[in-house]
Enzyme design. Structure first.
Site, mmCIF file in Angstrom:
data_model
loop_
_atom_site.group_PDB
_atom_site.id
_atom_site.type_symbol
_atom_site.label_atom_id
_atom_site.label_comp_id
_atom_site.label_asym_id
_atom_site.label_seq_id
_atom_site.Cartn_x
_atom_site.Cartn_y
_atom_site.Cartn_z
ATOM 1 N N ASN A 42 0.871 -1.180 0.000
ATOM 2 C CA ASN A 42 0.000 0.000 0.000
ATOM 3 C C ASN A 42 0.906 1.228 0.000
ATOM 4 O O ASN A 42 1.475 1.575 1.025
ATOM 5 C CB ASN A 42 -0.888 -0.042 1.259
ATOM 6 C CG ASN A 42 -1.717 1.223 1.424
ATOM 7 O OD1 ASN A 42 -1.820 2.039 0.506
ATOM 8 N ND2 ASN A 42 -2.310 1.378 2.600
ATOM 9 N N LYS A 63 0.096 4.224 -0.290
ATOM 10 C CA LYS A 63 -0.585 5.390 0.303
ATOM 11 C C LYS A 63 -0.377 6.623 -0.586
ATOM 12 O O LYS A 63 -0.310 6.492 -1.802
ATOM 13 C CB LYS A 63 -0.102 5.620 1.739
ATOM 14 C CG LYS A 63 -0.146 4.347 2.585
ATOM 15 C CD LYS A 63 -0.009 4.621 4.047
ATOM 16 C CE LYS A 63 0.126 3.312 4.790
ATOM 17 N NZ LYS A 63 0.023 3.464 6.222
ATOM 18 N N HIS A 88 -9.428 0.697 4.956
ATOM 19 C CA HIS A 88 -8.150 0.910 5.657
ATOM 20 C C HIS A 88 -8.411 1.826 6.852
ATOM 21 O O HIS A 88 -9.242 2.737 6.781
ATOM 22 C CB HIS A 88 -7.125 1.524 4.696
ATOM 23 C CG HIS A 88 -5.742 1.534 5.254
ATOM 24 N ND1 HIS A 88 -5.324 2.457 6.183
ATOM 25 C CD2 HIS A 88 -4.685 0.715 5.039
ATOM 26 C CE1 HIS A 88 -4.065 2.197 6.509
ATOM 27 N NE2 HIS A 88 -3.654 1.152 5.829
ATOM 28 N N GLU A 114 -6.870 4.246 7.948
ATOM 29 C CA GLU A 114 -6.697 5.684 7.673
ATOM 30 C C GLU A 114 -7.951 6.266 7.036
ATOM 31 O O GLU A 114 -8.275 7.442 7.246
ATOM 32 C CB GLU A 114 -5.441 5.897 6.807
ATOM 33 C CG GLU A 114 -4.181 5.693 7.641
ATOM 34 C CD GLU A 114 -2.965 5.209 6.877
ATOM 35 O OE1 GLU A 114 -2.945 5.289 5.636
ATOM 36 O OE2 GLU A 114 -2.015 4.750 7.538
ATOM 37 N N GLU A 149 -5.137 -5.422 10.564
ATOM 38 C CA GLU A 149 -4.132 -4.394 10.775
ATOM 39 C C GLU A 149 -4.428 -3.656 12.080
ATOM 40 O O GLU A 149 -5.258 -2.729 12.093
ATOM 41 C CB GLU A 149 -4.160 -3.382 9.625
ATOM 42 C CG GLU A 149 -3.844 -3.961 8.279
ATOM 43 C CD GLU A 149 -3.285 -2.907 7.332
ATOM 44 O OE1 GLU A 149 -2.185 -3.123 6.825
ATOM 45 O OE2 GLU A 149 -3.930 -1.870 7.148
ATOM 46 N N GLY A 174 2.593 1.949 10.739
ATOM 47 C CA GLY A 174 3.523 3.065 10.577
ATOM 48 C C GLY A 174 4.235 3.467 11.855
ATOM 49 O O GLY A 174 4.871 4.517 11.914
ATOM 50 N N SER A 222 3.640 -2.495 10.324
ATOM 51 C CA SER A 222 5.099 -2.463 10.482
ATOM 52 C C SER A 222 5.765 -3.797 10.115
ATOM 53 O O SER A 222 6.712 -4.225 10.770
ATOM 54 C CB SER A 222 5.484 -2.030 11.902
ATOM 55 O OG SER A 222 5.029 -0.708 12.149
ATOM 56 N N GLY A 232 4.948 1.288 4.707
ATOM 57 C CA GLY A 232 6.264 1.906 4.536
ATOM 58 C C GLY A 232 7.277 1.052 3.797
ATOM 59 O O GLY A 232 7.985 1.535 2.902
HETATM 60 C C1 PEP Z 1 -0.645 -0.065 6.135
HETATM 61 O O1 PEP Z 1 -0.791 1.126 6.015
HETATM 62 O O2 PEP Z 1 -1.473 -0.833 5.645
HETATM 63 C C2 PEP Z 1 0.526 -0.538 6.871
HETATM 64 C C3 PEP Z 1 0.509 -1.757 7.337
HETATM 65 O O3 PEP Z 1 1.550 0.341 7.053
HETATM 66 P P1 PEP Z 1 3.005 0.021 7.683
HETATM 67 O O4 PEP Z 1 3.500 -1.230 7.033
HETATM 68 O O5 PEP Z 1 3.837 1.218 7.334
HETATM 69 O O6 PEP Z 1 2.815 -0.136 9.149
#
Ligand code: PEP
Length: 251
Positions: free
Chosen positions: A11, A13, A99, A101, A169, A175, A213, A235
């Site tokens: 992703n 983003k 998601h 976010e 998640e 993040g 993460s 990320g």
């Molecule tokens: C995400 O945004 O779906 C995600 C898991 O981000 P990160 O890997 O940066 O924690």
């Protein structure tokens, strides 16, 4: 062996301009071509501006492309939105819905997410439906109940193992560099599997991704957890070496 093929999904983003997005996609396509037969699917979800050039860059490589969100309608007066049919037209096979976010920034409800997933299915897309608890909810011992409630509200009628993927998640792990322990992940993924078995005829075959993460150095451990059928990566999906390093944990 679960029989479920792992899915490693990136992703991106709101990151990337034309040049670096195409370079990232091209780099992953080269890795996948060079690897021969692999036991996982690789997916990138670029920002909307990059879907067309990324889809062109990965054509024929086996790398799949997805959107990060979609509207419930096919077309019309919805400024700034993208329909599932437009994503299909641009070369997408998947779309992320719900998601955290978007649940937070856009106040998206479970009912809206279910409608988006149903619209994605109608357009021939695989919907990756995201669920996960906040830090406060986990600390209050509510993680399982929150996830169960999100599943009940966000999975539409007509969901199957072919058109639906679930991504667990935990919001506090996204993040932040904090990762759920394998035991925590195992507990929630088992809960999700039990829910899917009750809810869907094909529940045993639905892929359940972990996200939060995920990095090359924790991927082997996380991908080995029962009922973890891949990863949704933020990320670490922005660099070829990191994302490929995570995918390599499935080799
Ligand atoms: C995400 O945004 O779906 C995600 C898991 O981000 P990160 O890997 O940066 O924690």
């Amino acid at each position: 062996m679960s029989g479920r093929r792992k899915l490693i999904a990136g992703n991106w983003k709101m990151n990337g301009r034309h040049e670096d997005g195409v370079a990232l996609a091209t780099g992953l396509a080269e890795k996948l071509r060079g690897a021969g037969t692999v036991p996982f699917d690789l997916l990138v979800c670029p920002p909307a501006t990059l879907i067309w050039p990324v889809a062109a860059a990965v054509t024929g490589s086996g790398v799949a492309v997805g959107g990060q969100d979609c509207h419930v309608k096919t077309s019309g007066a919805h400024t700034g939105d993208i329909s599932p049919a437009m994503l299909t037209d641009a070369g997408c096979a998947y779309v992320i819905v719900g998601h955290s976010e978007r649940r937070q920034d856009h106040k998206e409800s479970d009912a809206l997410i279910a409608a988006k997933a149903a619209a994605a299915h109608a357009a021939g897309l695989v919907a990756i439906i995201c669920v996960g608890e906040t830090k406060e909810q986990r600390q209050a011992g509510q993680a399982g109940a929150v996830v169960a409630s999100q599943l009940a509200g966000s999975i539409p009628a007509g969901a199957t193992a072919t058109n639906t993927v679930i991504a667990y998640e935990p919001v506090w792990a996204i993040g932040t560099g904090l990762t759920a322990t394998p035991a925590d992940v195992a507990e929630i993924h088992a809960l999700i599997r039990a829910d899917l078995l009750k809810r869907l005829d094909s529940g045993a075959a639905v892929r359940i991704l972990y996200g939060g993460s995920v990095k090359p150095d924790n991927a082997v451990e996380l991908m080995a957890v029962p009922d973890v059928d891949g990863a949704l990566v933020g990320g670490a999906s922005l660099k070829v070496a990191d994302f490929w390093g995570i995918a390599s944990a499935c080799l």
